[in-house]
Design an enzyme around this catalytic site. Structure first.
Site, short mmCIF file in Angstrom:
data_model
loop_
_atom_site.label_atom_id
_atom_site.label_comp_id
_atom_site.label_asym_id
_atom_site.label_seq_id
_atom_site.Cartn_x
_atom_site.Cartn_y
_atom_site.Cartn_z
N CYS A 147 29.88 60.03 8.50
CA CYS A 147 29.01 58.89 8.17
C CYS A 147 27.60 59.10 8.74
O CYS A 147 27.42 59.85 9.69
CB CYS A 147 29.62 57.59 8.69
SG CYS A 147 29.44 57.33 10.46
N CYS A 176 27.24 58.70 12.56
CA CYS A 176 27.78 59.82 13.33
C CYS A 176 26.85 61.03 13.21
O CYS A 176 26.69 61.80 14.16
CB CYS A 176 29.19 60.18 12.86
SG CYS A 176 30.45 59.08 13.54
N ASP A 184 56.34 24.60 59.23
CA ASP A 184 57.73 24.47 58.78
C ASP A 184 57.87 23.23 57.91
O ASP A 184 57.03 22.33 57.94
CB ASP A 184 58.67 24.36 59.99
CG ASP A 184 58.77 25.68 60.74
OD1 ASP A 184 58.42 26.73 60.15
OD2 ASP A 184 59.16 25.66 61.92
ZN ZN Z 1 31.20 58.02 11.68
#
Ligand code: ZN
Length: 532
Positions: free
Chosen positions: A21, A24, A347
């Site tokens: 893409c 990228c 206690d």
């Molecule tokens: Zn990509």
């Protein structure tokens, strides 16, 4: 301005033609400014295509020995074919290669072969809106948020494959590219989505926020993409109890660090095949970090334990101090659970009077966290109105760090008590007066018999700083004591069969027993006192 330069052109062309893409491609070309990543996807794609086509002729004149256009465009396919045959020679079992070759022939460029769609649809406004709807529906109160994103493990594998390819191609052009020059997927995702989240939710993204939105992506082909790593590096993929798959991100990263470049190339196609499917969103989860509330409590009942009293799974008393306080807090803070702590404990049959005992409550995953001091005051009132067994004061929101003050130097602090004592022999006023003059009495206490089942056997030296007596009748007197924290008062009175020495019985030469005990004050000056 379009961010790629002539130097990037060959790699960009190669990546695009193998199904990577545009975002990228920017990452692998080292584009490290945010703006280009934020452009709409379609616009990016057409810009990139324009860039690759338009400057083709100019490029030829700029590079001394440009490879002919025809060959260059064919190269990616050659590469894939080459990889296929290599892979099949190496590990014929790998279905990845078969699928990959078919999908590359179909030239299915829809889902990015590197980010598996993360920097495509999952960056778009439509997806961000979907996440934000979930966040808003979760009912959490927040003024900022931190976003955590988890990607499918094989993204590292595909990233590695793309990196090897880009490195090799750059090398062919005598250009060098460092692993750190590539923009991390997580970074790019952040650049694109953070402003969108911030805008949609109307709050800033802040790494220190206690409110966390986590988005977990998965992918159906994780095993297909990763299993070759297991064959090479079985040690990295050991089954773990709490993990559904051995292919965790950490394990994959570890294996990638170990595997040699040439081995990787034999097993995994570079460039990576186009995937059959896009990532799926496994979960969108919201969580709020714990908040802390502190205060001091009085306990007026001799029949109320501090924490639920359960023996062998059976509840002995229906309530407890921590429940009487925390139940209200859980509701108002809309928290999942709580953890109670206090400065010491009494206690079940001991009352805590005076200014009360400091306590703190951790509220886990609270949906509501912002309160005015008036609202906290009202909450305190609500707790106090709901039970006559306890009362709370100085209720306030505190930080996790501040809780340390409560536990600090606990041993050195002093506590004051009031005890009603019975003696077997008849006593006169003058028989007890000498106790008033005793100062800083050192006593040795062997772990009391009644707590031996949960405390190790030891002898502890404790100090009785001062005592004050008040005669009641021939067999009873009241004793006020100021002691070092951690002193066992009951044992100091009756002696615990000689395990505490000296004790009131031995000092008076009688058999003494304790009928009632009250804590009069716990000298820890935290949390700060509030007005009213
Ligand atoms: Zn990509």
């Amino acid at each position: 301005m379009f961010p790629l330069t002539v130097e990037n052109k060959h790699v960009a062309q190669l990546l695009l033609s193998t199904g990577t893409c545009p975002r990228c491609i920017f990452r692998f070309c080292g584009v490290d400014f945010h703006a280009p990543y934020k452009l709409p996807y379609k616009e990016l794609l057409s810009e990139l295509q324009k860039f690759l086509e338009a400057e083709e002729d100019e490029l030829v004149s700029e590079i001394p020995n440009p490879p002919p256009k025809k060959i260059r465009l064919q190269e990616p396919e050659d590469q894939i074919d080459g990889m296929d045959s290599l892979s099949q020679n190496g590990e014929g079992k790998l279905s990845v290669t078969e699928d990959g070759s078919s999908s590359s022939k179909n030239s299915n460029l829809n889902v990015c072969n590197v980010c598996l769609g993360i920097l495509q649809d999952f960056c778009e406004k439509e997806f961000i809106k979907k996440v934000c709807q979930k966040v808003e529906a979760s009912g959490f109160e927040f003024t900022n948020l931190v976003l955590s994103v988890s990607f499918p493990p094989q993204l590292s594998v595909r990233e590695h494959a793309a990196w090897l390819l880009v490195k090799q191609e750059m090398g062919k052009q005598s250009l060098s590219l460092g692993r750190n020059d590539i923009v991390q997927l997580k970074e790019a995702y952040k650049w694109i989505t953070h402003p969108l989240f911030s805008e949609e939710l109307g709050v800033p993204i802040d790494g220190k926020s206690l409110f966390e939105v986590s988005v977990v992506f998965a992918h159906p082909e994780t095993v297909e993409d990763c299993h070759f790593l297991r064959a090479i590096c079985p040690d990295c993929f050991k089954p773990a109890k709490n993990k559904q798959s051995v292919f965790t991100r950490m394990a994959v990263m570890k294996a990638l660090n170990k595997i040699k470049e040439e081995d990787f190339r034999k097993q995994f196609p570079c460039p990576p095949n186009s995937p059959k499917a896009v990532c799926t969103v496994l979960e969108i989860e919201c969580a709020h970090g714990a908040v802390f509330v502190a205060g001091r409590y009085n306990k007026y009942s001799r029949n109320l334990p501090q924490t639920p009293w359960i023996i062998d799974g059976e509840r002995k008393l229906e309530s407890s101090v921590e429940e009487l306080i925390s139940d209200h807090l859980l509701k108002v803070f809309k928290a999942e659970s709580f953890n109670f702590s206090s400065s010491g404990r009494e206690d079940v049959d001991v009352r805590t009077l005076g200014n009360g005992r400091p306590f703190a409550i951790e509220l886990v995953n609270p949906h509501r966290v912002h309160f005015t001091s008036q609202e906290i005051k009202e909450l305190q009132q609500k707790i106090n109105n709901s039970s006559n067994k306890i009362q709370v004061r100085d209720l306030q929101l505190v930080t996790r760090e501040a809780i340390g003050h409560m536990k600090e130097g606990e041993e050195e602090k002093t506590k004051t008590y009031s005890a009603l004592i019975w003696t077997n022999k008849a006593i006169q006023r003058k028989d007890i007066e000498f106790l008033d003059d005793i100062k800083d009495l050192k006593i040795d206490q062997k772990t009391p018999l009644r707590v031996l089942h949960r405390r190790p056997l030891a002898v502890r030296t404790r100090i009785i700083h001062s005592m004050e007596t008040c005669y009641v009748d021939e067999h009873h007197f009241r004793l006020y004591l100021k002691t070092q924290a951690g002193t066992y008062i009951k044992e100091f009175v009756h002696g615990d069969f000689g395990r505490t020495k000296p004790n009131i019985g031995s000092l008076m030469d009688v058999t003494a027993d304790i009928l009632e005990l009250d804590v009069e004050s716990v000298d820890v000056d935290w949390p700060p006192a509030l007005d009213d």
